[in-house]
Design an enzyme around this catalytic site. Structure first.
Site, PDB file in Angstrom:
ATOM      1  N   LYS A 113      -3.901 -12.472   5.275  1.00  0.00           N
ATOM      2  CA  LYS A 113      -5.296 -12.477   4.129  1.00  0.00           C
ATOM      3  C   LYS A 113      -4.758 -12.177   2.476  1.00  0.00           C
ATOM      4  O   LYS A 113      -4.727 -12.329   1.738  1.00  0.00           O
ATOM      5  CB  LYS A 113      -6.058 -11.717   4.582  1.00  0.00           C
ATOM      6  CG  LYS A 113      -5.671  -9.561   4.840  1.00  0.00           C
ATOM      7  CD  LYS A 113      -5.588  -8.914   4.319  1.00  0.00           C
ATOM      8  CE  LYS A 113      -5.263  -7.999   4.205  1.00  0.00           C
ATOM      9  NZ  LYS A 113      -4.857  -7.271   3.212  1.00  0.00           N
ATOM     10  N   VAL A 170       4.100  -1.213  -2.004  1.00  0.00           N
ATOM     11  CA  VAL A 170       4.475  -2.000  -1.348  1.00  0.00           C
ATOM     12  C   VAL A 170       3.735  -3.451  -1.966  1.00  0.00           C
ATOM     13  O   VAL A 170       2.419  -2.939  -1.552  1.00  0.00           O
ATOM     14  CB  VAL A 170       5.139  -2.402  -0.126  1.00  0.00           C
ATOM     15  CG1 VAL A 170       5.233  -2.964   0.524  1.00  0.00           C
ATOM     16  CG2 VAL A 170       6.259  -0.987  -0.175  1.00  0.00           C
TER      17      VAL A 170
END
Length: 345
Positions: free
Chosen positions: A202, A289
């Protein structure tokens, strides 16, 4: 009165901090960081990432202390460093421990991320986080958290839910007891692999949706992207042995909708900034990140090697890494000859 249980968390990014705060409602929490200064600041100020933390959250640099004190441990570190972290934890854990990870990405073996352009990537080179735990430790009872878990919303006290997936009922029961509160619901699933694959994939679609958001192209095309992207997610997951059912619940479509429509999602925000002309390296350098960028590289290479056609994913790869003009990409996808509306049931 029974003594409070102590839970362990490894990783103090936004989601690791979120998990720690959720757990603190039901017990004491030991959180691991490698950084001495960060551990000291948390223990002295009880604040991190601009958020007040309960005093029963204690930071430590000692993995052994976490293993000795906690049966239930939540590793929440980026996928690129997950194997290294499990290897460091392994000397301290045993089959008596339960690990429930909160990392949404893939592990690479044999190749580095920088080598992906020159190699043929296959399933044997890519692992989920639960597979890494199995390979690098003797822990048996493993689970993962997956679902619409935008960290900033949960940290601010807004209601949310997650799926806790494991092959073991005991993991689901204990994880639910540790995480649940009036503001946070926990649903159980035995489809561990499906939950992990949905959680990783996703992020690619959130990047794509962020590009549309950055161009202010409206909700019609965004909803088209999400539904057709869900189909790609399912077809990819089936290559890893998951069923389509795994992607139609909270860990699949639920997480996808949240991540692909909110500026609080790092991946969605990255897509927005790309659409507005910012350089990828600049974006990565100014953010935590962004798992979707790494996952995009991995999924693209696997799909190429096995001949799996994923038009949205492959087009987003061309935008992010091959300088395809966004208007050309949108034109291509709008004209793409999809044979069916629903092709995975």
């Amino acid at each position: 009165m029974p003594e409070k249980e102590t839970f362990g968390v490894i990783g103090l990014g936004s989601f690791g901090t979120t998990v720690s705060k959720l757990l603190s409602n039901n017990g004491d929490v030991l959180v691991y960081t490698r950084r001495e200064q960060l551990a000291r600041e948390i223990n002295e100020t009880h604040r991190h990432l601009g958020v007040d933390l309960p005093t029963n959250i204690i930071a430590t640099q000692d993995l052994g202390r976490i293993a000795d004190s906690c049966e239930l441990i939540f590793p929440v570190v980026p996928s690129s460093s997950f194997r290294e972290m499990i290897c460091a934890l392994n000397p301290y854990v045993s089959p008596a421990h339960i690990l429930i990870h909160g990392t949404k990405g893939f592990d690479l073996v044999a190749y580095t991320e920088d080598q992906l352009d020159q190699v043929e990537l296959t399933r044997k080179h890519v692992y989920t986080m639960s597979e890494v735990i199995q390979q690098e430790s003797n822990v048996v009872r493993i689970g993962c958290m997956s679902g619409p878990n935008l960290a900033r919303e949960i940290l601010s006290g807004q209601p949310a839910a997650t799926v806790l997936a494991s092959e073991f009922d005991e993991v689901i029961i204990k994880g639910r007891r540790a995480l649940s509160s009036n503001q946070f619901s926990v649903f159980g699933s035995h489809d561990l692999k499906g939950a992990e694959l949905a959680g990783a994939y996703k992020n690619i679609l959130a990047l794509a949706s962020g590009i549309l958001g950055g161009l202010n192209l409206g909700k019609n095309i965004q909803s088209l992207l999400i539904t057709k992207g869900l189909s790609e997610m399912i077809h990819f997951g089936m290559q890893f042995g998951a069923t389509s059912k795994a992607f139609l619940g909270i860990a699949g479509i639920g997480d996808l909708v949240a991540t692909a429509t909110s500026e609080k999602s790092r991946n969605y925000k990255c897509g927005m900034r790309l659409a507005q002309g910012e350089n990828l390296e600049t974006i990565k350098g100014s953010s935590e990140v962004i798992e979707g960028v790494r996952t995009l590289k991995i999924v693209y290479k696997i799909s190429q090697n096995i001949g799996l056609h994923l038009p949205i994913t492959q087009t987003i790869h061309k935008i992010v890494f091959e300088n395809l003009a966004i208007p050309d990409a949108i034109t291509f996808l709008m004209r793409y000859p999809y044979a069916k509306d629903v092709d995975f049931i």
